[in-house]
Design a protein around this motif. Structure first.
Motif, PDB file in Angstrom:
ATOM      1  N   LYS A  90      63.045   2.084  28.648  1.00 40.13           N
ATOM      2  CA  LYS A  90      62.721   3.048  29.704  1.00 40.13           C
ATOM      3  C   LYS A  90      62.453   4.429  29.110  1.00 40.13           C
ATOM      4  CE  LYS A  90      64.988   5.060  33.722  1.00 40.13           C
ATOM      5  NZ  LYS A  90      66.189   5.016  34.539  1.00 40.13           N
ATOM      6  N   GLN A  91      63.303   4.861  28.190  1.00 40.59           N
ATOM      7  CA  GLN A  91      63.146   6.171  27.561  1.00 40.59           C
ATOM      8  C   GLN A  91      61.818   6.268  26.816  1.00 40.59           C
ATOM      9  OE1 GLN A  91      65.954   6.798  24.431  1.00 40.59           O
ATOM     10  NE2 GLN A  91      65.597   8.995  24.326  1.00 40.59           N
ATOM     11  N   TYR A 100      58.775   6.233  29.355  1.00 44.57           N
ATOM     12  CA  TYR A 100      58.643   7.506  30.064  1.00 44.57           C
ATOM     13  C   TYR A 100      58.081   8.596  29.149  1.00 44.57           C
ATOM     14  CZ  TYR A 100      61.157   5.895  34.210  1.00 44.57           C
ATOM     15  OH  TYR A 100      61.533   5.242  35.347  1.00 44.57           O
ATOM     16  N   ARG A 101      58.497   8.596  27.891  1.00 47.96           N
ATOM     17  CA  ARG A 101      57.981   9.578  26.943  1.00 47.96           C
ATOM     18  C   ARG A 101      56.478   9.382  26.740  1.00 47.96           C
ATOM     19  NH1 ARG A 101      61.642   9.583  22.028  1.00 47.96           N
ATOM     20  NH2 ARG A 101      63.180  10.326  23.499  1.00 47.96           N
ATOM     21  N   LEU A 157      54.402   7.903  28.987  1.00 46.03           N
ATOM     22  CA  LEU A 157      53.726   8.231  30.242  1.00 46.03           C
ATOM     23  C   LEU A 157      53.540   9.734  30.421  1.00 46.03           C
ATOM     24  CD1 LEU A 157      55.288   5.693  32.775  1.00 46.03           C
ATOM     25  CD2 LEU A 157      52.987   5.684  31.814  1.00 46.03           C
ATOM     26  N   TRP A 182      55.767   7.978  42.673  1.00 48.58           N
ATOM     27  CA  TRP A 182      56.541   7.687  41.467  1.00 48.58           C
ATOM     28  C   TRP A 182      55.683   7.884  40.222  1.00 48.58           C
ATOM     29  CZ3 TRP A 182      56.430   4.232  37.385  1.00 48.58           C
ATOM     30  CH2 TRP A 182      57.588   4.158  36.628  1.00 48.58           C
ATOM     31  N   LYS A 184      55.499  10.837  36.802  1.00 47.96           N
ATOM     32  CA  LYS A 184      55.607  10.411  35.401  1.00 47.96           C
ATOM     33  C   LYS A 184      54.400  10.777  34.549  1.00 47.96           C
ATOM     34  CE  LYS A 184      59.460   8.396  36.396  1.00 47.96           C
ATOM     35  NZ  LYS A 184      60.610   9.252  36.333  1.00 47.96           N
TER      36      LYS A 184
END
Length: 159
Positions: free
Chosen positions: A44-45, A48-49, A51, A90, A94
């Motif tokens: 996930k981390q 997200y970085r 995105l 959402w 992001k």
């Protein structure tokens, strides 16, 4: 133990399978869930970085549908609008937005059917994509080292 019969239909032949569910299959699902949960925070981390470096220039998302029943079609139209708004909101949180968002929901009250069209233009550097992929593979390998084979050949989780 519970036995379930599953019927598969395909263009070429139909199959019937009997699946047995019991304590052992439940234990295997728990082990698989633990493995997935161990991977999830890093995954996930990293995603997200990545995105945060993506730029979205244009999104068009059109949906046409009908159930044949006007009341149900109207309710589904509201539900589809809700789902689309949630998804776009959402994603908007992001990625970087530099263009227009065009959402359409067209209910056909007298007809049964479904059609969806999605068009999206995104940009990102190849370098960010490659480094993100490599970091995901490396973190996957590190986490997999925490899973050691047991004497019976099964895998379990070590803290």
């Amino acid at each position: 133990t519970v036995t379930a019969e599953e019927k598969e239909e395909s263009l070429f032949k139909d199959k019937k399978k009997n699946k047995k569910w019991g304590i052992e299959s439940l234990k295997n699902y728990v082990k698989t869930a633990k493995r997935f949960a161990a991977h999830f925070p890093k995954l996930k981390q990293r995603v997200y970085r990545f995105l945060a470096k993506v730029t979205c220039k244009h999104v068009t998302w059109k949906t046409e549908f009908g159930t044949g029943d006007a009341a149900i079609t109207a309710q589904l139209a509201g539900l589809i609008w809700t789902i689309k708004s949630f998804c776009i909101g959402w994603i908007q949180a992001k990625v970087n937005w530099k263009g227009e968002k065009r959402l359409e929901v067209t209910p056909h009250f007298q007809v049964k059917g479904y059609r969806m069209f999605v068009s999206c233009i995104v940009t990102f550097t190849l370098w960010h994509a490659i480094t993100t992929l490599l970091l995901l593979v490396i973190s996957y390998k590190k986490i997999e080292k925490r899973f050691k084979p047991a004497s019976s050949g099964e895998r379990y989780f070590h803290s």
